[in-house]
Write a protein that holds these residues in place. Sequence first.
Motif, mmCIF file in Angstrom:
data_model
loop_
_atom_site.group_PDB
_atom_site.id
_atom_site.type_symbol
_atom_site.label_atom_id
_atom_site.label_comp_id
_atom_site.label_asym_id
_atom_site.label_seq_id
_atom_site.Cartn_x
_atom_site.Cartn_y
_atom_site.Cartn_z
ATOM 1 N N ASP A 6 0.834 -1.210 0.000
ATOM 2 C CA ASP A 6 0.000 0.000 0.000
ATOM 3 C C ASP A 6 0.869 1.260 0.000
ATOM 4 O O ASP A 6 0.566 2.241 -0.685
ATOM 5 C CB ASP A 6 -0.921 0.018 1.222
ATOM 6 C CG ASP A 6 -2.078 -0.958 1.101
ATOM 7 O OD1 ASP A 6 -2.348 -1.439 -0.022
ATOM 8 O OD2 ASP A 6 -2.712 -1.265 2.131
ATOM 9 N N LEU A 7 1.955 1.222 0.762
ATOM 10 C CA LEU A 7 2.860 2.377 0.830
ATOM 11 C C LEU A 7 3.553 2.604 -0.508
ATOM 12 O O LEU A 7 3.648 3.742 -0.983
ATOM 13 C CB LEU A 7 3.902 2.155 1.931
ATOM 14 C CG LEU A 7 4.969 3.250 2.085
ATOM 15 C CD1 LEU A 7 4.324 4.597 2.404
ATOM 16 C CD2 LEU A 7 5.981 2.868 3.161
ATOM 17 N N LEU A 8 4.014 1.536 -1.149
ATOM 18 C CA LEU A 8 4.692 1.673 -2.434
ATOM 19 C C LEU A 8 3.746 2.236 -3.492
ATOM 20 O O LEU A 8 4.140 3.084 -4.292
ATOM 21 C CB LEU A 8 5.230 0.312 -2.890
ATOM 22 C CG LEU A 8 6.205 -0.400 -1.945
ATOM 23 C CD1 LEU A 8 6.697 -1.705 -2.556
ATOM 24 C CD2 LEU A 8 7.387 0.481 -1.583
ATOM 25 N N LYS A 9 2.496 1.766 -3.477
ATOM 26 C CA LYS A 9 1.502 2.301 -4.413
ATOM 27 C C LYS A 9 1.301 3.794 -4.178
ATOM 28 O O LYS A 9 1.273 4.589 -5.120
ATOM 29 C CB LYS A 9 0.158 1.580 -4.229
ATOM 30 C CG LYS A 9 0.109 0.157 -4.733
ATOM 31 C CD LYS A 9 -1.263 -0.446 -4.440
ATOM 32 C CE LYS A 9 -1.346 -1.903 -4.844
ATOM 33 N NZ LYS A 9 -2.655 -2.510 -4.473
ATOM 34 N N ALA A 10 1.129 4.160 -2.902
ATOM 35 C CA ALA A 10 0.879 5.565 -2.562
ATOM 36 C C ALA A 10 2.056 6.454 -2.958
ATOM 37 O O ALA A 10 1.868 7.591 -3.391
ATOM 38 C CB ALA A 10 0.588 5.702 -1.074
ATOM 39 N N ASN A 11 3.269 5.944 -2.818
ATOM 40 C CA ASN A 11 4.459 6.719 -3.169
ATOM 41 C C ASN A 11 4.514 7.068 -4.654
ATOM 42 O O ASN A 11 5.203 8.015 -5.045
ATOM 43 C CB ASN A 11 5.728 5.946 -2.803
ATOM 44 C CG ASN A 11 6.044 6.001 -1.324
ATOM 45 O OD1 ASN A 11 5.544 6.853 -0.605
ATOM 46 N ND2 ASN A 11 6.878 5.088 -0.865
ATOM 47 N N ASN A 12 3.813 6.299 -5.482
ATOM 48 C CA ASN A 12 3.804 6.547 -6.920
ATOM 49 C C ASN A 12 2.587 7.350 -7.377
ATOM 50 O O ASN A 12 2.388 7.538 -8.574
ATOM 51 C CB ASN A 12 3.859 5.225 -7.686
ATOM 52 C CG ASN A 12 5.243 4.589 -7.643
ATOM 53 O OD1 ASN A 12 6.233 5.266 -7.397
ATOM 54 N ND2 ASN A 12 5.312 3.296 -7.873
ATOM 55 N N MET A 13 1.790 7.806 -6.418
ATOM 56 C CA MET A 13 0.590 8.584 -6.746
ATOM 57 C C MET A 13 0.854 10.081 -6.609
ATOM 58 O O MET A 13 1.803 10.505 -5.956
ATOM 59 C CB MET A 13 -0.567 8.181 -5.837
ATOM 60 C CG MET A 13 -1.071 6.770 -6.064
ATOM 61 S SD MET A 13 -2.426 6.367 -4.926
ATOM 62 C CE MET A 13 -2.767 4.671 -5.402
#
Length: 445
Positions: free
Chosen positions: A175-182
């Motif tokens: 979830d954190l990795l996804k958010a970092n790319n948003m």
Amino acid sequence: MKNIRKKALFIIDNVFYKGAFLKEELEILKKSDISKRDYNLVVNITKGVVQNRTLLDYIIKEHSKVKFKKIHKIILTILEMGIYQIFFLDRVPEYSIINESVKLANIFGNRGSAGYVNGLLRNLYRKKDELLESKFGLMDLYEEDKSLFLSIYYSHPKYYVDMFLKDKGTEFTEDLLKANNMEPPFTIRVNTLLISREDLRQILDEKGYKSQDTTMSKFGIVIENPEGIFESEEFKKGYFYVQDEASILVSEFLNPEENSKVLDLCSAPGGKTSSLSMIMGSSGEIVACDISKSKISLIKENIARLGIKNIIPTINDAEIYNDDFKDRFDYLLLDAPCSGLGLYRKKPEIKWNRSYEDIQALSKIQKKMLKNASKYLKPGGEMIYSTCTLTKEENEDVVYNFLRENNEFSLEKINGEEILKLYPSKDSTDGFSIAKLKRRTNGIK
């Protein structure tokens, strides 16, 4: 082409190979005569390539007939741009992506470069649906080496992925990795010295801006459509400062009383400093320090626009003990220089220009700064130690090491946490770590 993709190519090359910052490169481009549509395309391509570099390079390694290490860096960047557009941009036709990529290869490559680029991109386009469905052939790796899968698929340094897998588990980490790319929310902090949050929101809403209050900070506003906000009268009048909610909260957690003496040791560009002044009603005194004359000028520029009178910009090196500051301040903020790993959403190039060795080196600097800072507080004084990163080396290790060596200080909990962590995935803020320390009035416990 109108040189649009050429501009994107130059920017990415500057970021990857010449140490440039993507945001600054794009700001320079925006001031040129480029159209809004072309500018947005350059932003999409450059930010997308920088964010997804590991995945893009993995795709090239798996499908190129030329060994990866033998691909010239300019041709590699052209391929990264083309692959990103094919798989991540819906509005650009594939034939246009491939044709423009081939044109760039003809300009910057050697004999055979254009044919190589053309063949590889066309092959990937034919396999597009299959590759997307199989997550680019990475699914088998998920079970074999979860860390490596996540590092490649979400394009993050492996040490970063390992850090969160160990402490937080797979679901939290992904979830954190996804958010970092948003794309991060656009947040402003209201200057309550001049206007209330309610009144500013009403003005902005009447001008067509869609806004909502921040959920944690009582001073923040999130704006959904911020285009033109820097040209607004409200910005020029100093009614707000653009600042992430986590950054706003740092000053709120310190919460200095009116007429206090406050030291902000690493102040530039002055966002947290001006927030402290606002909380104090522009009373008392805030000494705002930085080692750089140019950054001191930036602090002066920001506080002038905001109409703040109680801030004293001062050149000072936080790594060197300053006896003039000894036992002088009621409150202190040390927003320490750090690896910035909590800023991946805004500064994706940090993924590629920070190493674990950098983190270890910064930890030593932070320990020295905190030791110096502690001597500047009066007995009973309070300070915040904060960073825009989430590593233990730069936060827990620094703070707990300090407490072991300084028994006259205690750790004050923030929202029930000894060291509060804010995450893009959980809190919709930048990644931040915040600790509050208090110097006892009666010395060592």
